[in-house]
Design a protein around this motif. Sequence first.
Motif, PDB file in Angstrom:
ATOM      1  N   ILE A  54       0.840  -1.201   0.000  1.00 19.58           N
ATOM      2  CA  ILE A  54       0.000   0.000   0.000  1.00 19.58           C
ATOM      3  C   ILE A  54       0.874   1.250   0.000  1.00 19.58           C
ATOM      4  N   CYS A  55       1.958   1.221   0.761  1.00 22.06           N
ATOM      5  CA  CYS A  55       2.863   2.378   0.788  1.00 22.06           C
ATOM      6  C   CYS A  55       3.468   2.626  -0.585  1.00 22.06           C
ATOM      7  N   ASP A  56       3.835   1.543  -1.267  1.00 19.24           N
ATOM      8  CA  ASP A  56       4.380   1.687  -2.620  1.00 19.24           C
ATOM      9  C   ASP A  56       3.367   2.352  -3.547  1.00 19.24           C
ATOM     10  N   THR A  57       2.118   1.930  -3.440  1.00 22.15           N
ATOM     11  CA  THR A  57       1.070   2.484  -4.291  1.00 22.15           C
ATOM     12  C   THR A  57       0.845   3.961  -3.999  1.00 22.15           C
ATOM     13  N   VAL A  58       0.824   4.300  -2.720  1.00 24.03           N
ATOM     14  CA  VAL A  58       0.620   5.704  -2.330  1.00 24.03           C
ATOM     15  C   VAL A  58       1.761   6.578  -2.841  1.00 24.03           C
ATOM     16  N   GLU A  59       2.963   6.012  -2.918  1.00 22.89           N
ATOM     17  CA  GLU A  59       4.130   6.778  -3.359  1.00 22.89           C
ATOM     18  C   GLU A  59       4.368   6.674  -4.865  1.00 22.89           C
ATOM     19  N   SER A  60       3.407   6.143  -5.612  1.00 23.60           N
ATOM     20  CA  SER A  60       3.534   6.014  -7.064  1.00 23.60           C
ATOM     21  C   SER A  60       3.532   7.384  -7.738  1.00 23.60           C
ATOM     22  N   ASN A  61       3.772   7.375  -9.043  1.00 24.61           N
ATOM     23  CA  ASN A  61       3.687   8.608  -9.818  1.00 24.61           C
ATOM     24  C   ASN A  61       2.219   8.982  -9.992  1.00 24.61           C
ATOM     25  N   HIS A  62       1.827  10.116  -9.420  1.00 20.29           N
ATOM     26  CA  HIS A  62       0.443  10.592  -9.511  1.00 20.29           C
ATOM     27  C   HIS A  62       0.336  11.797 -10.446  1.00 20.29           C
ATOM     28  N   THR A  63       1.334  11.963 -11.321  1.00 27.22           N
ATOM     29  CA  THR A  63       1.374  13.127 -12.211  1.00 27.22           C
ATOM     30  C   THR A  63       1.082  12.765 -13.660  1.00 27.22           C
ATOM     31  N   ILE A  64       1.700  11.695 -14.160  1.00 31.25           N
ATOM     32  CA  ILE A  64       1.496  11.300 -15.561  1.00 31.25           C
ATOM     33  C   ILE A  64       0.013  11.024 -15.818  1.00 31.25           C
ATOM     34  N   SER A  65      -0.577  11.766 -16.737  1.00 29.44           N
ATOM     35  CA  SER A  65      -1.996  11.573 -17.044  1.00 29.44           C
ATOM     36  C   SER A  65      -2.226  11.237 -18.514  1.00 29.44           C
ATOM     37  N   SER A  66      -1.147  11.162 -19.313  1.00 32.86           N
ATOM     38  CA  SER A  66      -1.296  10.804 -20.721  1.00 32.86           C
ATOM     39  C   SER A  66      -0.011  10.179 -21.237  1.00 32.86           C
ATOM     40  N   LEU A 104      -7.525  -0.598 -16.768  1.00 35.17           N
ATOM     41  CA  LEU A 104      -6.869  -0.182 -15.529  1.00 35.17           C
ATOM     42  C   LEU A 104      -5.892   0.956 -15.794  1.00 35.17           C
ATOM     43  N   LEU A 105      -5.119   0.847 -16.873  1.00 39.15           N
ATOM     44  CA  LEU A 105      -4.180   1.907 -17.238  1.00 39.15           C
ATOM     45  C   LEU A 105      -4.915   3.221 -17.467  1.00 39.15           C
ATOM     46  N   ARG A 106      -5.990   3.180 -18.227  1.00 40.20           N
ATOM     47  CA  ARG A 106      -6.736   4.413 -18.526  1.00 40.20           C
ATOM     48  C   ARG A 106      -7.372   4.988 -17.266  1.00 40.20           C
ATOM     49  N   GLU A 107      -7.834   4.114 -16.383  1.00 38.00           N
ATOM     50  CA  GLU A 107      -8.435   4.610 -15.144  1.00 38.00           C
ATOM     51  C   GLU A 107      -7.410   5.316 -14.267  1.00 38.00           C
ATOM     52  N   PHE A 108      -6.216   4.747 -14.174  1.00 39.74           N
ATOM     53  CA  PHE A 108      -5.180   5.367 -13.361  1.00 39.74           C
ATOM     54  C   PHE A 108      -4.702   6.675 -13.981  1.00 39.74           C
ATOM     55  N   LEU A 109      -4.591   6.714 -15.313  1.00 40.86           N
ATOM     56  CA  LEU A 109      -4.210   7.963 -15.980  1.00 40.86           C
ATOM     57  C   LEU A 109      -5.259   9.039 -15.743  1.00 40.86           C
ATOM     58  N   GLU A 110      -6.530   8.638 -15.799  1.00 43.34           N
ATOM     59  CA  GLU A 110      -7.615   9.588 -15.557  1.00 43.34           C
ATOM     60  C   GLU A 110      -7.586  10.075 -14.106  1.00 43.34           C
ATOM     61  N   ALA A 111      -7.314   9.156 -13.183  1.00 45.11           N
ATOM     62  CA  ALA A 111      -7.249   9.537 -11.764  1.00 45.11           C
ATOM     63  C   ALA A 111      -6.122  10.533 -11.523  1.00 45.11           C
ATOM     64  N   ASN A 112      -5.030  10.401 -12.269  1.00 42.98           N
ATOM     65  CA  ASN A 112      -3.889  11.300 -12.096  1.00 42.98           C
ATOM     66  C   ASN A 112      -4.191  12.730 -12.516  1.00 42.98           C
ATOM     67  N   LYS A 113      -5.260  12.934 -13.256  1.00 39.98           N
ATOM     68  CA  LYS A 113      -5.620  14.286 -13.674  1.00 39.98           C
ATOM     69  C   LYS A 113      -6.195  15.111 -12.527  1.00 39.98           C
ATOM     70  N   ARG A 114      -6.606  14.437 -11.482  1.00 40.57           N
ATOM     71  CA  ARG A 114      -7.241  15.139 -10.368  1.00 40.57           C
ATOM     72  C   ARG A 114      -6.226  15.939  -9.572  1.00 40.57           C
ATOM     73  N   THR A 115      -6.662  17.066  -9.064  1.00 43.01           N
ATOM     74  CA  THR A 115      -5.789  17.886  -8.239  1.00 43.01           C
ATOM     75  C   THR A 115      -5.691  17.337  -6.819  1.00 43.01           C
ATOM     76  N   ASP A 116      -6.718  16.623  -6.377  1.00 40.81           N
ATOM     77  CA  ASP A 116      -6.696  15.996  -5.060  1.00 40.81           C
ATOM     78  C   ASP A 116      -5.983  14.657  -5.166  1.00 40.81           C
ATOM     79  N   LYS A 117      -4.695  14.632  -4.867  1.00 41.08           N
ATOM     80  CA  LYS A 117      -3.901  13.416  -5.027  1.00 41.08           C
ATOM     81  C   LYS A 117      -4.242  12.356  -3.978  1.00 41.08           C
ATOM     82  N   ARG A 118      -4.869  12.738  -2.879  1.00 43.34           N
ATOM     83  CA  ARG A 118      -5.327  11.737  -1.922  1.00 43.34           C
ATOM     84  C   ARG A 118      -6.414  10.872  -2.547  1.00 43.34           C
TER      85      ARG A 118
END
Length: 385
Positions: A267-279, A295-309
């Motif tokens: 879980i710690c690894d996931t929380v510390e992942s790259n949350h910036t790449i969105s495309s 799954l890839l597209r969902e994570f990329l879409e999630a990275n677009k959010r300003t609320d990284k939590r």
Amino acid sequence: MEHQTDDATIAGLAPVLESKVFCVRNNDVNTNHLYIGHTGLDPRAWKQLGCWLRTNTHVKYICLLACHLRGKSMVDLCTGLEDNKSISEFEISECSLKNAEIESLAPFIRKNPSLHTLNIEGCFGASLGASGFDLNLLSSALMSRTQSIENVSLDGNFMGGEGTKDAFDTLITALNKNTELTRLSLMCNRIGKEGCISLGRLLKDPNSKLKSLILRHNYIDDECAAILAESLSNNTSLFNIDLDRNERVSAEGLMKFVHLISRNGSICDTVESNHTISSIGYETALRRNFIQGNLLREFLEANKRTDKRSTARVKVFRCHIQYKLSLEDVLECDAVMHRVLAWIGHALSESDKAERTFLTQAPPTAVRLGAIYHILRAMPILCRI
């Protein structure tokens, strides 16, 4: 008659351009763009245009497209450009440039304090790496700038081919010195493993402000994808790396980016992942033969959010709750277990619009209740009243 000499001097200029060029001569406040395309001007016209650009303060954008600009004509034009202080965007495309031409252009690139966008596209071609053009000339000009350039496009110049490794490496070093660089386009440059290693150093630089890197139509394969993904592990500025039309990248290479934006070790690894790449490119993200595409597209879409939590919650739930419940990781959250259970049972439900960040279907009730059951079974003490 005023300007009679000037009028005669530009006799080689196409009539359709005369009014525009005379506006440059007169430093017309409304003339901010100068486009000259698909025409071969009289050498006298290039010289006169250079003279007028030397003192012009209102032209901000120049585009020279397929102008057959070479030799003395290039020297005469650039002699004027060298002293210009107001041009902020310069584009030259489909004009064969060799050492003499780039040496003439270099002082303008090096000295102009306003220049923030430089596009040199389809100008080097087969001459690069041979006797026709030395890429180090361009690198030296970029390296010597005192004000950082922000936007560079060097598409279609075949800079990443065999025999250009050292020169390309020097170019990336020069670009990295431009600390305000936010966009870099290197489409159609035969960039392969060695080129990606050079780019990786730029992406690893903690001071880099690069936000968009366009690498379409190159020689990028799975090994290259791994190099790029690894270099982005701690990058927090780049949001777009366009890999479209790199057909050598297979599912193996795409998985490197899945793991980049959602590490699944813990879980710690996931929380510390790259949350910036969105495309990673529209076509690349839609590869039909990639099983983990949703799954890839969902994570990329999630990275677009300003609320990284909220972004991290989506990834944690998908990787550690829904698809593979990791009790060992979850039980480490003993001190805040009541919050974990509330989060699983309610916060990610479809009815909670404020928390829903899932691109695909939100986790069904059975999945959420199943996760709660397994946690309570592992920690029965939570059920004591």
